[in-house]
Design a protein around this motif. Sequence first.
Motif, PDB file in Angstrom:
ATOM      1  N   LEU A 103       0.710  -1.143  -0.186  1.00 25.44           N
ATOM      2  CA  LEU A 103       0.008   0.056   0.051  1.00 25.44           C
ATOM      3  C   LEU A 103       0.866   1.288  -0.065  1.00 25.44           C
ATOM      4  CD1 LEU A 103      -2.726  -1.116   2.671  1.00 25.44           C
ATOM      5  CD2 LEU A 103      -3.007  -0.620   0.170  1.00 25.44           C
ATOM      6  N   TYR A 104       1.931   1.262   0.812  1.00 26.74           N
ATOM      7  CA  TYR A 104       2.777   2.470   0.985  1.00 26.74           C
ATOM      8  C   TYR A 104       3.196   2.601  -0.483  1.00 26.74           C
ATOM      9  CZ  TYR A 104       3.154   3.480   5.940  1.00 26.74           C
ATOM     10  OH  TYR A 104       2.985   3.996   7.319  1.00 26.74           O
ATOM     11  N   ALA A 105       4.055   1.560  -0.864  1.00 27.30           N
ATOM     12  CA  ALA A 105       4.772   1.844  -2.476  1.00 27.30           C
ATOM     13  C   ALA A 105       3.865   2.285  -3.385  1.00 27.30           C
ATOM     14  CB  ALA A 105       5.438   0.299  -2.669  1.00 27.30           C
ATOM     15  N   THR A 106       2.482   1.656  -3.569  1.00 22.22           N
ATOM     16  CA  THR A 106       1.565   2.187  -4.607  1.00 22.22           C
ATOM     17  C   THR A 106       1.455   3.586  -4.443  1.00 22.22           C
ATOM     18  OG1 THR A 106       0.580  -0.261  -4.531  1.00 22.22           O
ATOM     19  CG2 THR A 106      -0.768   1.504  -5.291  1.00 22.22           C
ATOM     20  N   ALA A 107       0.991   4.184  -3.196  1.00 21.68           N
ATOM     21  CA  ALA A 107       0.812   5.409  -2.904  1.00 21.68           C
ATOM     22  C   ALA A 107       1.989   6.393  -3.462  1.00 21.68           C
ATOM     23  CB  ALA A 107       0.502   5.661  -1.509  1.00 21.68           C
TER      24      ALA A 107
ATOM     25  N   ASN B  59      13.586  16.394  -3.065  1.00 25.03           N
ATOM     26  CA  ASN B  59      12.219  15.932  -3.562  1.00 25.03           C
ATOM     27  C   ASN B  59      11.976  14.726  -2.442  1.00 25.03           C
ATOM     28  OD1 ASN B  59      11.383  17.364  -6.039  1.00 25.03           O
ATOM     29  ND2 ASN B  59      13.308  16.293  -6.699  1.00 25.03           N
ATOM     30  N   VAL B  60      11.144  15.009  -1.261  1.00 24.85           N
ATOM     31  CA  VAL B  60      10.740  14.342  -0.349  1.00 24.85           C
ATOM     32  C   VAL B  60       9.642  13.543  -0.615  1.00 24.85           C
ATOM     33  CG1 VAL B  60      10.559  13.836   2.171  1.00 24.85           C
ATOM     34  CG2 VAL B  60      12.284  15.632   1.290  1.00 24.85           C
ATOM     35  N   VAL B  61       9.415  12.276  -0.746  1.00 27.33           N
ATOM     36  CA  VAL B  61       8.071  11.700  -0.590  1.00 27.33           C
ATOM     37  C   VAL B  61       7.834  11.362   0.947  1.00 27.33           C
ATOM     38  CG1 VAL B  61       6.729   9.713  -1.287  1.00 27.33           C
ATOM     39  CG2 VAL B  61       8.527  10.466  -2.632  1.00 27.33           C
ATOM     40  N   ILE B  62       6.517  11.836   1.399  1.00 28.69           N
ATOM     41  CA  ILE B  62       5.899  11.563   2.705  1.00 28.69           C
ATOM     42  C   ILE B  62       4.856  10.463   2.446  1.00 28.69           C
ATOM     43  CG2 ILE B  62       4.690  12.547   4.887  1.00 28.69           C
ATOM     44  CD1 ILE B  62       6.526  14.691   2.359  1.00 28.69           C
ATOM     45  N   ALA B  63       4.752   9.579   3.189  1.00 37.01           N
ATOM     46  CA  ALA B  63       3.751   8.392   2.924  1.00 37.01           C
ATOM     47  C   ALA B  63       3.279   7.934   4.197  1.00 37.01           C
ATOM     48  CB  ALA B  63       4.319   7.432   1.987  1.00 37.01           C
ATOM     49  N   PHE B  64       1.918   7.429   4.205  1.00 36.48           N
ATOM     50  CA  PHE B  64       1.427   7.136   5.619  1.00 36.48           C
ATOM     51  C   PHE B  64      -0.036   6.048   5.193  1.00 36.48           C
ATOM     52  CE2 PHE B  64      -1.478   7.749   9.024  1.00 36.48           C
ATOM     53  CZ  PHE B  64      -0.620   7.077  10.142  1.00 36.48           C
ATOM     54  N   GLY B  65       0.019   5.054   5.903  1.00 32.86           N
ATOM     55  CA  GLY B  65      -1.191   4.319   5.606  1.00 32.86           C
ATOM     56  C   GLY B  65      -0.855   3.092   6.381  1.00 32.86           C
ATOM     57  N   ASP B  66      -1.805   2.047   6.099  1.00 29.62           N
ATOM     58  CA  ASP B  66      -1.795   0.662   6.852  1.00 29.62           C
ATOM     59  C   ASP B  66      -2.941  -0.301   6.180  1.00 29.62           C
ATOM     60  OD1 ASP B  66      -0.648  -1.448   8.328  1.00 29.62           O
ATOM     61  OD2 ASP B  66      -0.832  -0.464  10.266  1.00 29.62           O
TER      62      ASP B  66
ATOM     63  N   ASP C  91      -8.068  -0.112   4.907  1.00 27.35           N
ATOM     64  CA  ASP C  91      -6.711  -0.554   4.215  1.00 27.35           C
ATOM     65  C   ASP C  91      -6.707   0.884   3.246  1.00 27.35           C
ATOM     66  OD1 ASP C  91      -7.055  -3.189   5.410  1.00 27.35           O
ATOM     67  OD2 ASP C  91      -7.709  -3.936   3.538  1.00 27.35           O
ATOM     68  N   CYS C  92      -5.474   1.386   3.288  1.00 32.47           N
ATOM     69  CA  CYS C  92      -5.181   2.508   2.619  1.00 32.47           C
ATOM     70  C   CYS C  92      -3.913   3.210   2.686  1.00 32.47           C
ATOM     71  CB  CYS C  92      -6.077   3.661   2.712  1.00 32.47           C
ATOM     72  SG  CYS C  92      -6.185   4.249   4.505  1.00 32.47           S
ATOM     73  N   ALA C  93      -3.383   3.842   1.856  1.00 36.72           N
ATOM     74  CA  ALA C  93      -2.072   4.606   1.804  1.00 36.72           C
ATOM     75  C   ALA C  93      -2.328   5.711   1.058  1.00 36.72           C
ATOM     76  CB  ALA C  93      -0.775   3.839   1.801  1.00 36.72           C
ATOM     77  N   GLY C  94      -1.730   7.027   1.483  1.00 34.90           N
ATOM     78  CA  GLY C  94      -1.596   8.066   0.803  1.00 34.90           C
ATOM     79  C   GLY C  94      -0.091   8.606   0.870  1.00 34.90           C
ATOM     80  N   ALA C  95       0.276   9.247  -0.289  1.00 37.77           N
ATOM     81  CA  ALA C  95       1.694  10.151  -0.231  1.00 37.77           C
ATOM     82  C   ALA C  95       1.653  11.407  -0.949  1.00 37.77           C
ATOM     83  CB  ALA C  95       2.703   9.114  -1.073  1.00 37.77           C
TER      84      ALA C  95
ATOM     85  N   GLY D  27      -5.762   9.905   7.931  1.00 35.04           N
ATOM     86  CA  GLY D  27      -5.414  11.355   7.719  1.00 35.04           C
ATOM     87  C   GLY D  27      -4.953  12.104   6.610  1.00 35.04           C
ATOM     88  N   VAL D  28      -4.004  11.181   6.019  1.00 32.85           N
ATOM     89  CA  VAL D  28      -3.063  11.792   4.993  1.00 32.85           C
ATOM     90  C   VAL D  28      -3.930  12.302   4.025  1.00 32.85           C
ATOM     91  CG1 VAL D  28      -3.006   9.375   4.051  1.00 32.85           C
ATOM     92  CG2 VAL D  28      -1.309  11.260   3.730  1.00 32.85           C
ATOM     93  N   PHE D  29      -5.226  11.810   3.622  1.00 34.29           N
ATOM     94  CA  PHE D  29      -5.750  12.309   2.435  1.00 34.29           C
ATOM     95  C   PHE D  29      -6.258  13.767   2.770  1.00 34.29           C
ATOM     96  CE2 PHE D  29      -6.621   7.585   2.487  1.00 34.29           C
ATOM     97  CZ  PHE D  29      -5.747   7.303   1.433  1.00 34.29           C
ATOM     98  N   HIS D  30      -6.134  14.254   3.919  1.00 37.71           N
ATOM     99  CA  HIS D  30      -6.419  15.720   4.194  1.00 37.71           C
ATOM    100  C   HIS D  30      -5.374  16.504   3.215  1.00 37.71           C
ATOM    101  CE1 HIS D  30      -8.840  13.631   7.382  1.00 37.71           C
ATOM    102  NE2 HIS D  30      -9.671  14.808   7.322  1.00 37.71           N
TER     103      HIS D  30
END
Lengths: 134, 381
Positions: free
Chosen positions: B28-32, B106-113, B215-219, B336-339
């Motif tokens: 999920l993390y990688a996909t986002a 360029n920094v990727v910030i990712a969060f999910g589970d 189940d989700c992740a956002g980046a 909350g990442v989707f906010h």
Amino acid sequence: MSDKPVPTPSEDTARFWEACNEDRFVVQRCTDCGTERFYPAAACPNCWHTDFEEVELDGTGTVESFTVVHRAPTEAFEADTPYVVALVTMGAETDVTVMANVLADPGDVSVGDSVTMTWEERDGQQLYQFELAE
Amino acid sequence: MGSTQRVAVTGIGESPIGSTPDMDSINLYATACLEAVDDAGLEKDDIDGLVTGYSLVDPKLMHSTVVADYLGLNLSYNESLRLGGATPFVGVCHAANAIRQGQCENVVIAFGDNRRTGFSKGDGVSNLATEVGHPEFENPFGPMVPSLYALIARKHMAEYGTTAEELATVSVACREHASMRGKGQQTDPIEVEDVLSSGLISSPLHKLECALISDCAGAVVVSSADAAADTRAPVELTGYGEGHGSEYIHRRNDLLYSPAVESGSTAFEMADRTPDDVDVAQLYDCFSITPLMLLEDLGFCEKGEGGSFVRERGITVDGDLPVNTHGGELSYAGAGVFHILEAARQIRGEAAETQVETDVALAHGVGGVLSTNATLLMEAW
Ligand SMILES: [Zn+2]
């Protein structure tokens, strides 16, 4: 035996839980700044002074807020639902706030109610609880 | 003083959301991450920074290093961050600081589970229930996570006369937005009455006032001004701030204030903006009481007026301050990442059916029991 969690005392909290086993609720009072601290810790969160004296509270308090739990967090609490979890501000002169159950009909509990401490035995450990004051 | 070079949110991406039993947490993390980098118009080798959250389902000692390994990233900035729901918001703050220090571009910030399908049933609730409360001084009394927020909601009602209907209105507004967009875990419109009859979880909070478990992740990609020049649709991060308070609710000096007061004022000062300038606010909504408290603590109304704000001024797209135009955690997905993604979409003009005229968008995240807070402000590049 209860399936509900029983506190596992640490080096910091062992004295507190031992006092509970004598039905005494004690907090640490910083000998430098006077802050009464709960939960027990190695240093005062206000000034980091490490010495303290032990103060026994009289067990009276006021319901600062409460919730009635309808959906139990774990199976062990299911038989008790609905039950009251409250934040109780202790005594008149402390900043100590304690979470515990108010052992009363949930419909009888309101913010601002006076409560007194009572004790529940759980696997050999006395656990502080509250009931509504007369 | 640090550098004040401009920084941008350049890319946003998300995994499938809801139930994804065929994807594990890292997947999920990688996909986002892949989608966010692609959205920015950047390539793998442009990414030199990574901030990831954590996984309760699949814990790692060094989570971000594991994700970096999975994606084959070469990093000069690498951070595993664990501040509950505030994690990606604080991650954006840290990424912006690292860019301004010159450590990365360029920094990727990712969060999910994968909390919905990753736990065996029953385990999930127990796991989340014991994740937040104090093991010795709170959990023996049987609060679940909603109980901890319910204590704030009850106090707010007792002190200010906030009503159950006003709290329920927060859930209704989020659902209306998810419904308009037709995307998210829950999109069927609901009324206040539906919320109030959905069953009490921990009074005064009902089932429909509690965040979804997903189940989700956002980046998100955050970039330097130079790097942003080559991206598809950069959005300026004009202000950001953090505020940190007690993890344990019984230690709170005042149940009715959160460190959003500090994170908000820091962000507004950096951006030279005030709450009046904000056109749309994506407010962390783990429970209905949370956005209501944040409206007050961020300065959109006076303390105690959050209830009347949602009732009279309105938080839907035709209200005074549209909140959670994607549907939030109450309807879109339980992270909350989707906010953050939605704030960027609003500035870009890519918010589809819930697009509002937006010069300044705010996103605010919360970890713990309104414990750790971070505020982000975005404007056109
Ligand atoms: Zn002290």
